[in-house]
Design a protein around this motif. Structure first.
Motif, mmCIF file in Angstrom:
data_model
loop_
_atom_site.group_PDB
_atom_site.id
_atom_site.type_symbol
_atom_site.label_atom_id
_atom_site.label_comp_id
_atom_site.label_asym_id
_atom_site.label_seq_id
_atom_site.Cartn_x
_atom_site.Cartn_y
_atom_site.Cartn_z
ATOM 1 N N PHE A 1 0.826 -1.205 0.000
ATOM 2 C CA PHE A 1 0.000 0.000 0.000
ATOM 3 C C PHE A 1 0.860 1.254 0.000
ATOM 4 O O PHE A 1 0.561 2.236 -0.684
ATOM 5 N N VAL A 2 1.934 1.232 0.786
ATOM 6 C CA VAL A 2 2.835 2.392 0.818
ATOM 7 C C VAL A 2 3.531 2.562 -0.521
ATOM 8 O O VAL A 2 3.609 3.663 -1.075
ATOM 9 N N LEU A 3 4.043 1.448 -1.074
ATOM 10 C CA LEU A 3 4.717 1.528 -2.369
ATOM 11 C C LEU A 3 3.766 1.936 -3.484
ATOM 12 O O LEU A 3 4.183 2.556 -4.463
ATOM 13 N N GLY A 4 2.476 1.591 -3.320
ATOM 14 C CA GLY A 4 1.518 1.952 -4.350
ATOM 15 C C GLY A 4 1.362 3.448 -4.534
ATOM 16 O O GLY A 4 0.956 3.903 -5.607
ATOM 17 N N THR A 5 1.678 4.229 -3.506
ATOM 18 C CA THR A 5 1.619 5.685 -3.643
ATOM 19 C C THR A 5 2.867 6.255 -4.306
ATOM 20 O O THR A 5 2.881 7.426 -4.674
ATOM 21 N N ILE B 1 -3.513 12.644 -7.403
ATOM 22 C CA ILE B 1 -2.791 11.462 -7.880
ATOM 23 C C ILE B 1 -2.705 10.406 -6.784
ATOM 24 O O ILE B 1 -2.931 9.211 -7.020
ATOM 25 N N VAL B 2 -2.397 10.833 -5.560
ATOM 26 C CA VAL B 2 -2.192 9.877 -4.478
ATOM 27 C C VAL B 2 -3.515 9.332 -3.958
ATOM 28 O O VAL B 2 -3.716 8.114 -3.882
ATOM 29 N N TRP B 3 -4.450 10.232 -3.603
ATOM 30 C CA TRP B 3 -5.659 9.806 -2.904
ATOM 31 C C TRP B 3 -6.757 9.332 -3.842
ATOM 32 O O TRP B 3 -7.585 8.501 -3.438
ATOM 33 N N ASP B 4 -6.800 9.842 -5.056
ATOM 34 C CA ASP B 4 -7.893 9.492 -5.963
ATOM 35 C C ASP B 4 -7.508 8.469 -7.019
ATOM 36 O O ASP B 4 -8.399 7.921 -7.676
ATOM 37 N N SER C 1 3.851 7.261 -13.160
ATOM 38 C CA SER C 1 4.549 8.131 -14.116
ATOM 39 C C SER C 1 5.248 9.282 -13.432
ATOM 40 O O SER C 1 6.275 9.763 -13.895
ATOM 41 N N SER C 2 4.690 9.762 -12.310
ATOM 42 C CA SER C 2 5.322 10.817 -11.513
ATOM 43 C C SER C 2 5.910 10.187 -10.259
ATOM 44 O O SER C 2 5.183 9.577 -9.474
ATOM 45 N N GLY C 3 7.197 10.313 -10.073
ATOM 46 C CA GLY C 3 7.859 9.710 -8.933
ATOM 47 C C GLY C 3 7.404 10.319 -7.617
ATOM 48 O O GLY C 3 6.960 11.471 -7.555
ATOM 49 N N PHE C 4 7.521 9.532 -6.556
ATOM 50 C CA PHE C 4 7.086 10.006 -5.251
ATOM 51 C C PHE C 4 7.960 11.152 -4.758
ATOM 52 O O PHE C 4 7.505 11.977 -3.968
ATOM 53 N N GLU C 5 9.203 11.193 -5.217
ATOM 54 C CA GLU C 5 10.077 12.291 -4.794
ATOM 55 C C GLU C 5 9.576 13.625 -5.321
ATOM 56 O O GLU C 5 9.871 14.685 -4.744
ATOM 57 N N ASN C 6 8.806 13.595 -6.420
ATOM 58 C CA ASN C 6 8.225 14.831 -6.940
ATOM 59 C C ASN C 6 6.881 15.138 -6.289
ATOM 60 O O ASN C 6 6.489 16.311 -6.176
ATOM 61 N N LEU C 7 6.174 14.083 -5.884
ATOM 62 C CA LEU C 7 4.860 14.296 -5.286
ATOM 63 C C LEU C 7 4.940 14.703 -3.825
ATOM 64 O O LEU C 7 4.110 15.472 -3.351
ATOM 65 N N LEU C 8 5.922 14.155 -3.101
ATOM 66 C CA LEU C 8 5.974 14.369 -1.661
ATOM 67 C C LEU C 8 6.095 15.841 -1.279
ATOM 68 O O LEU C 8 5.363 16.315 -0.399
#
Length: 373
Positions: free
Chosen positions: A39-43, A73-76, A47-54
């Motif tokens: 579940f954690v890795l799924g976020t 992107i993360v929640w929906d 296409s957009s890395g988590f380092e850009n989303l965080l």
């Protein structure tokens, strides 16, 4: 080729049963921890890395547009997709364990018995009768223009209901052609025949309704990309219902594994038992297939992996197979997103390749008690 199910661990000596029970508890803890990790890795995978989303996600005071986009992107998208993949895998793993216990055959899974082909036919009929309007699966499925088609009973029934009815009829047809479940080879051949015939009917319907081809292509390849929160709630509710019913029927499966004569001598009513198990099998398979399309080999591989790690009675086997199936499909979904990022692979294609390789490995091993041949 003969396929023989191993005896349930309840028939083993007490010491061995205690060891297997302990291993089953450890396996459950590992699979739960693995699910949380997925579940954690799924976020993070996409296409957009988590380092850009965080940074955008946890800094609402900065760029508000970037924060809104990251949150969407993360929640929906990513969280419901990951959770939906786990729920669909859990349904397929449970259905595989039920099928293998019901038919006393480790080769049995929802797909080999024709239930998935029946579900596909039901969905194809629903799409064709709605003119291809129900083109998206999963979460988008709930946003179909239902009001336009509200007068039609198939729309009220929904794609999940159509898949469920198709799966039930396909399993019943397989049982009729096989004349029961006494002969496993005849049962498997009947399932193959039913699957081929229903698959041909599905193709014919798609040829007659070209507007449904695009929607059905994603369905046939298997995809979790359109799963939303509504689909997650639906699959989770069906999974809990099927798991409770299957748990209540687990002792009947343990008795059936000893043979029909022994099961009858124990006072089991085989006809109602089989009817209830077939209903669980069809509902679990139909719900998963309706939401994510055709996902191959999860229902076959999950019970095998559980039996190899911790031979347990059918009650615990079905629970562990659900957890194993959820982990397998959630992991495959992450691979499908990450292998060729930013492009995605159809998760059904990936599970077919990985599951087919696992099946060939099992056939090559030719193990005796819990093996395939």
């Amino acid at each position: 080729m003969s396929a023989v199910m191993p005896l349930p661990p309840a028939t083993l000596p007490t010491c061995a049963s205690t060891v297997h029970a302990r291993r089953g508890r450890w396996l459950a803890l590992v699979l739960i921890a693995l699910a949380l990790g997925l579940f954690v890795l799924g976020t993070a995978v996409g296409s957009s890395g988590f380092e850009n989303l965080l940074p955008a996600l946890w800094n609402p005071q900065g760029d508000s547009a970037a924060h809104a986009m990251a949150q969407k992107i993360v929640w929906d998208i990513r969280l419901p997709r990951t959770l939906g993949a786990w729920c669909a895998g859990a349904l397929l793993g449970l259905a595989g364990a039920v099928a293998q216990g019901l038919f006393r055959n480790p080769l049995a899974d929802p797909y080999l018995l024709g239930s998935a082909s029946g579900a596909s036919l039901g969905v194809a009929l629903a799409l064709a009768l709605m003119g291809g309007g129900a083109g998206m699966l999963g979460g988008a499925q709930s946003a179909i223009t239902v009001s336009v088609y509200s007068s039609h009973w198939l729309v009220r029934l929904g794609l999940t209901g159509a898949a469920f009815v198709g799966a039930v009829l396909a399993v019943l047809l397989t049982l009729v052609l096989a004349r029961g479940v006494q002969h496993t080879l005849r049962l498997l051949l009947a399932g193959v025949v039913v699957g081929v015939v229903l698959g041909a009917l599905t193709s014919l319907i798609l040829l007659l309704s070209p507007d449904s081809l695009q929607a059905m292509q994603a369905f046939l390849l298997g995809s979790t990309g359109f799963v939303g929160w509504t689909s997650c709630v639906l699959m989770a509710g069906v999974w809990l219902l099927c798991l409770v019913v299957a748990w209540l029927l687990a002792r009947g499966l343990d008795g059936l594994a000893l043979g029909e004569a022994t099961a009858l001598s124990l006072g089991l009513r085989l006809a109602p038992l089989r009817a209830a198990l077939v209903a669980v099998l069809a509902l679990a398979t139909g719900t998963a297939v309706a939401q994510t399309g055709l996902i191959a080999f999860v229902g076959l591989a999950a019970p095998h992996l559980v039996r190899a790690a911790a031979p347990v009675p059918h009650g615990r086997l079905m629970l562990l197979s659900s957890l194993m199936g959820g982990a397998l499909l959630a992991g495959a979904d992450l691979l499908a997103r990450g292998l060729l990022a930013p492009q995605e692979l159809p998760v059904g294609v990936l599970t077919a390749v990985l599951g087919g390789g696992y099946l060939l490995w099992l056939m090559h091993r030719r193990t005796s008690p819990g093996g395939l041949l």
